[in-house]
Design a protein around this motif. Structure first.
Motif, mmCIF file in Angstrom:
data_model
loop_
_atom_site.group_PDB
_atom_site.id
_atom_site.type_symbol
_atom_site.label_atom_id
_atom_site.label_comp_id
_atom_site.label_asym_id
_atom_site.label_seq_id
_atom_site.Cartn_x
_atom_site.Cartn_y
_atom_site.Cartn_z
ATOM 1 N N SER A 379 -8.391 -0.898 6.385
ATOM 2 C CA SER A 379 -7.854 -0.755 5.030
ATOM 3 C C SER A 379 -8.913 -1.058 3.974
ATOM 4 O O SER A 379 -8.900 -0.473 2.891
ATOM 5 C CB SER A 379 -6.653 -1.684 4.833
ATOM 6 N N HIS A 383 -9.572 1.389 0.998
ATOM 7 C CA HIS A 383 -9.499 0.930 -0.397
ATOM 8 C C HIS A 383 -10.807 1.205 -1.136
ATOM 9 O O HIS A 383 -10.798 1.583 -2.316
ATOM 10 C CB HIS A 383 -9.180 -0.568 -0.446
ATOM 11 N N LEU A 403 -1.659 3.195 6.975
ATOM 12 C CA LEU A 403 -0.613 2.223 6.655
ATOM 13 C C LEU A 403 -0.811 0.899 7.386
ATOM 14 O O LEU A 403 -0.262 -0.126 6.973
ATOM 15 C CB LEU A 403 0.763 2.783 7.040
ATOM 16 N N GLY A 406 -2.225 -1.876 5.313
ATOM 17 C CA GLY A 406 -1.731 -1.932 3.944
ATOM 18 C C GLY A 406 -2.584 -1.111 2.989
ATOM 19 O O GLY A 406 -3.812 -1.184 3.024
ATOM 20 N N SER A 408 -2.434 0.889 -1.224
ATOM 21 C CA SER A 408 -1.740 0.900 -2.506
ATOM 22 C C SER A 408 -0.743 2.056 -2.556
ATOM 23 O O SER A 408 -0.891 3.058 -1.851
ATOM 24 C CB SER A 408 -2.743 1.013 -3.653
ATOM 25 N N GLU A 409 0.267 1.932 -3.415
ATOM 26 C CA GLU A 409 1.368 2.894 -3.440
ATOM 27 C C GLU A 409 0.948 4.284 -3.888
ATOM 28 O O GLU A 409 1.609 5.268 -3.551
ATOM 29 C CB GLU A 409 2.491 2.380 -4.355
ATOM 30 N N THR A 428 7.926 2.288 2.228
ATOM 31 C CA THR A 428 6.972 1.445 1.493
ATOM 32 C C THR A 428 6.501 2.153 0.223
ATOM 33 O O THR A 428 5.453 1.842 -0.326
ATOM 34 C CB THR A 428 5.767 1.076 2.382
#
Length: 559
Positions: A379, A383, A403, A406, A408-409, A428
């Motif tokens: 992640s 990111h 996923l 984690g 961001s949306e 999510t």
């Protein structure tokens, strides 16, 4: 007696007219609504005029004229207003194109710009006036043209005599895509454009272009020219099913910036957005063959992979080093500048985390950055790339493994594994594209006895058509996050253009109806009836296709 004869003749004509009205249309994807409006017909003549409401519709007019000339041998004329001028007067929702007395019937294309569903349109064939296509926007006009094309004959030499009908139509999903892997096998620009034409003819609007993987790097990077100098060529390949036969003949190819711009421009004229994919932090052996120092084992020699599939799940990965992050910034920045579309695909799938686990340098990086496990490190990579892409004003897409640690949306998830992973993305709060392999991977053979395109399968036509894109047990808000679906073509066992066509047809047509038509208009029996005519269109286009549907259904083609 005379009166009885007249009545009998009238009844016979009425019956014939009724039969004509009941004649089914073979439009794929099925429109929202199609109505026979009268008894008359309209014939498109040589040099029939195509008139447009504004210069921006020139590409749709030219597309239709080219199709008529190329496939049916009927040249049309186009009338395009000069830039800066419009035929629109008064109310912007009302079009001022009208026929003068004695003026021949024509084809009229109108952009209503009404703010309604993007891609929606109305098509009306009026015997005395011609054909009128009104789109909610430019894309809607283009899709109306595609429906008109499906009302045309499927072979040259047949007069294009069209019934008086009215079509009201709009897409079910915003995202309607097809993918093409050009890494395992390389395809020339001419075929990429042809593939894009196939998407356009099916009202698909996103082309997912898989450009890098373990086996090669296929796009020029001026910031890193070594990637194509070395990473675009592998020393040979395995012929046939694994373990197959090794062929020590260098295999390579890549797309220049000029190639990319040509393809992007060609797609845009057909209202298709190109989404490039650079796959990281796994599936990177072509990168590591160019820059071994980017791996967790920099002292070991690297080369682009020769094998396919699961064997490359264990290939080395990018290590979290400053020079690697500099590389990612350079590459994704250039990619964003090269592709004008809103979306960039980061890959993020099948990353072999064992290499990070076995690297003390990587473990030290994780401790210093508070990363609890290797999923969190993956992640971290995603990111980082997302920050680069967002900084360029664009949005990131990744396979559903992103996923795991984690994200961001605002990152879009492409669900390739089981639908449960797509449901997790929706729950999510992520926009999600469904391309689940069991229903959407067209490199899977269509029937068990098919030998042309590889070992796995089968994925029959009916299963593609029946894929439930919106999963059960979702809230209304989660259902809105289902952005759409796409088909994928991975090319490990598809080395030629004819095999690529053979793999996607007719399954691309089933996908198209699934992503465009409303649920209440979907009907397998009706679709399977239309496939016969669709095969005739493939032949008209010069495309190869699979006839497995007829063999497995024990249905005889009506040639």
């Amino acid at each position: 007696m005379y009166l009885k004869k007249i009545m009998a003749a009238t009844l016979a004509l009425t019956a014939l007219a009724g039969q004509a009205q009941e004649k089914p249309f073979n439009i794929i994807p099925e429109p929202v609504e199609i109505t026979v409006t009268g008894q008359g017909e309209f014939q498109i003549q040589r040099n029939t005029m195509i008139r447009v409401s504004e210069p921006a519709l020139a590409s749709s007019a030219t597309y239709l004229a080219d199709y008529m000339d190329r496939y049916l041998g009927i040249p049309l004329q186009t009338e395009i207003p000069k830039t800066g001028k419009s035929r629109r007067k008064g109310n912007p929702a009302v079009e001022a194109i009208t026929l003068k007395p004695g003026e021949p019937a024509c084809i009229v294309l109108i952009n209503r710009k009404n703010g309604e569903v993007s891609g929606g349109y109305q098509l009306e064939i009026i015997p005395a006036e011609g054909i009128r296509i009104e789109g909610n926007d430019e894309a809607g006009v283009f899709y109306g043209v595609q429906t008109l094309i499906q009302l045309l004959p499927t072979r040259a030499g047949v007069l294009p005599i069209l019934p008086a009908v009215k079509v009201n139509d709009y897409p079910r999903f915003t995202y309607r895509g097809m993918h093409l892997d050009v890494v395992r096998h390389f395809f020339p620009v001419s075929f990429i454009k042809k593939y894009i034409d196939y998407l356009a003819l099916h009202k698909l609007n996103y082309f997912h272009w898989h450009l890098t993987d373990d086996q090669a790097w296929r796009v020029e990077m001026k910031c890193r020219p070594e990637l194509t100098e070395k990473g675009s060529v592998r020393e040979g390949e395995i012929l046939g099913l694994y373990p197959g036969k090794y062929q020590p003949l260098p295999y390579g190819g890549y797309y220049t910036h000029e190639d990319v711009r040509e393809i992007v421009r060609y797609a845009a004229e057909r209202h298709i957005t190109v989404i490039p994919e650079i796959d990281i932090p796994g599936h990177c052996m072509a990168v590591l063959a160019t820059y071994p120092q980017f791996s967790t084992t920099p002292d070991e020699p690297k080369k682009a992979a020769l094998t396919w599939g699961i064997f490359n799940k264990f290939s080395n990965v990018l290590a979290p080093k400053p020079e690697v992050f500099d590389f990612l910034k350079d590459v994704f920045s250039e990619l964003c500048d090269l592709f004008p579309g809103q979306y960039i695909h980061v890959g993020g799938d099948e990353c072999a985390k064992r290499w990070w686990q076995e690297s003390e340098e990587t473990q030290q990086f994780m401790r210093e950055h508070g990363l609890k496990d290797e999923k969190a490190l993956q992640s971290y990579f995603v990111h980082y790339v997302q920050d680069v892409v967002n900084g360029k004003g664009k949005t990131l897409i990744g396979w559903d493994e992103i996923l795991e640690g984690g994200i961001s949306e605002d990152c879009i998830v492409m669900n390739w594994r089981r639908p449960e992973f797509g449901k997790k993305a929706l729950k999510t709060n992520h926009r999600t594209i469904f391309t689940c392999s069991a229903w959407s991977y067209f490199n899977l053979k269509e029937s068990r006895t098919q030998v042309e395109i590889g070992p796995r399968g089968p994925l029959p036509l009916e299963k593609v058509y029946g894929f439930q894109i919106v999963p059960d047990s979702l809230t209304a808000q989660q259902q809105k996050l289902v952005w759409g679906a796409q088909g994928c073509l991975w090319t490990e066992y598809i080395p030629t253009t004819w095999k690529a066509e053979f793999a996607v047809f007719p399954r691309m047509s089933a996908l198209a109806e699934n992503v465009w038509s409303p649920l209440e208009k979907k009907n397998w029996e009706n679709f399977s009836r239309k496939v016969e005519t669709q095969y005739e269109r493939y032949e008209l286009w010069g495309a190869r296709y699979s006839e497995a549907f007829f063999r497995t259904q024990d249905v005889e083609r009506k040639r």
